[in-house]
Design a protein around this motif. Structure first.
Motif, mmCIF file in Angstrom:
data_model
loop_
_atom_site.group_PDB
_atom_site.id
_atom_site.type_symbol
_atom_site.label_atom_id
_atom_site.label_comp_id
_atom_site.label_asym_id
_atom_site.label_seq_id
_atom_site.Cartn_x
_atom_site.Cartn_y
_atom_site.Cartn_z
ATOM 1 N N LEU A 1 -6.766 -3.349 -4.641
ATOM 2 C CA LEU A 1 -6.042 -2.076 -4.677
ATOM 3 C C LEU A 1 -5.608 -1.746 -6.096
ATOM 4 O O LEU A 1 -5.746 -0.605 -6.555
ATOM 5 N N THR B 1 2.326 1.788 -3.385
ATOM 6 C CA THR B 1 1.277 2.238 -4.298
ATOM 7 C C THR B 1 0.991 3.720 -4.113
ATOM 8 O O THR B 1 0.890 4.487 -5.081
ATOM 9 N N ALA C 1 -6.681 -8.365 -1.283
ATOM 10 C CA ALA C 1 -6.625 -6.925 -1.033
ATOM 11 C C ALA C 1 -5.701 -6.232 -2.031
ATOM 12 O O ALA C 1 -5.998 -5.118 -2.499
ATOM 13 N N VAL D 1 0.837 -1.203 0.000
ATOM 14 C CA VAL D 1 0.000 0.000 0.000
ATOM 15 C C VAL D 1 0.867 1.246 0.000
ATOM 16 O O VAL D 1 0.602 2.222 -0.725
#
Length: 216
Positions: A73, A8, A69, A5
Motif C-alpha cells: 500500500l 491512508t 499488504a 487503509v
C-alpha cells in the motif's frame, strides 16, 4: 490493516490532495512548479521509512501478510505520486459544472468511514473487510471523474474538496464531543475555509483552465 487503509485513504484525500489544492488555489504561482526538489523528497521518504522503526510496537507485531499488504500500500501511494500527471484536464464544452459533486464526495467518504468502523464487528476476514471499506472510495473516484466537467482547479474541483472538508469538520466536532475540545478550533477554521472556497468557486483565479479552453 483495516485501520491502516482507512488512515491512508483519509490522509491521502484530505491531508495531501485537498491541502495541496487549497494552497495552489490561494497561491496560483505554486501550481506549475514543484514545492520541493529531489533532496527534499529523499529526506521525506527517509523520515517516513524510519518512522515505523521508531514508533513500532514490535511486541504486538501483526501477521506477516498484513505487513506485506501495508508495504505494498505504501509503495502504491509513493509510485502514484510520481505517476499522476500534472497537466490540465480539458473542459467539456457546453457543460455546466455539476452541483452535486460536493455531496457525492461527502457521501462516499462518510460511507467509507462508517463501513471501516463497523465491518470489524461482522467477523469478515481482513482482506474482505478492506475491500468492502474501499468500495465507496472507488465508486467516488470513478463517479467524480466521469461526472466532472472541469479539472481540479475548476469549480467542480472546489465542490469536491469542500465536500471532503465538510466531512472533516463534522468528524472534528464528533471527536470534540468525546473530550478533545481542541478539535473545535480545527472545525471552526476548516469550516470558514470551506465556505470561503465555495463562495469564491467562480472567481477567475479558481477557473484558469476553463478560460483557457474557452479561448482556444
Amino acid at each position: 490493516m483495516l485501520l491502516a487503509v482507512h488512515l491512508t485513504v483519509f490522509h491521502t484525500a484530505i491531508s495531501i490532495c485537498a491541502s495541496v489544492l487549497v494552497v495552489e488555489w490561494l497561491v496560483p504561482r505554486a501550481r506549475n512548479r514543484p514545492w520541493v526538489g529531489r533532496p527534499g523528497l529523499v529526506l521525506a521518504g527517509s523520515v517516513l521509512a524510519v518512522t515505523p522503526v521508531v514508533y513500532g510496537e514490535f511486541d504486538q507485531r501483526p501477521p506477516t501478510p498484513v505487513l506485506v499488504a501495508a508495504v505494498v500500500l505504501l509503495a502504491v501511494v509513493v509510485v502514484t505520486a510520481f505517476r499522476v500527471p500534472r497537466g490540465r484536464r480539458p473542459v467539456r464544452g457546453g457543460c455546466r459544472p455539476r452541483r452535486g459533486l460536493g455531496l457525492l464526495a461527502f457521501t462516499c467518504v462518510c460511507a467509507h468511514w462508517v463501513v471501516t468502523y463497523t465491518v470489524a464487528g461482522t467477523g469478515l476476514s481482513w482482506p474482505l473487510g478492506v475491500a468492502l471499506s474501499l468500495l465507496p472510495v472507488v465508486a467516488g473516484l470513478l463517479l467524480v471523474r466521469r461526472l466532472a466537467v472541469t479539472g481540479p482547479y475548476g469549480s467542480d474541483g472546489v465542490r469536491v474538496v469542500v465536500g471532503l472538508l465538510t466531512f472533516f469538520v463534522l468528524l472534528s466536532l464528533l471527536v470534540a464531543l468525546l473530550g478533545r475540545y481542541d478539535m473545535i478550533i480545527s472545525a471552526v477554521v476548516v469550516a470558514w475555509l470551506a465556505r470561503r472556497l465555495y463562495t469564491r468557486r467562480a472567481a477567475v483565479s479558481f477557473e484558469p483552465e476553463e478560460r483557457v479552453a474557452a479561448a482556444s
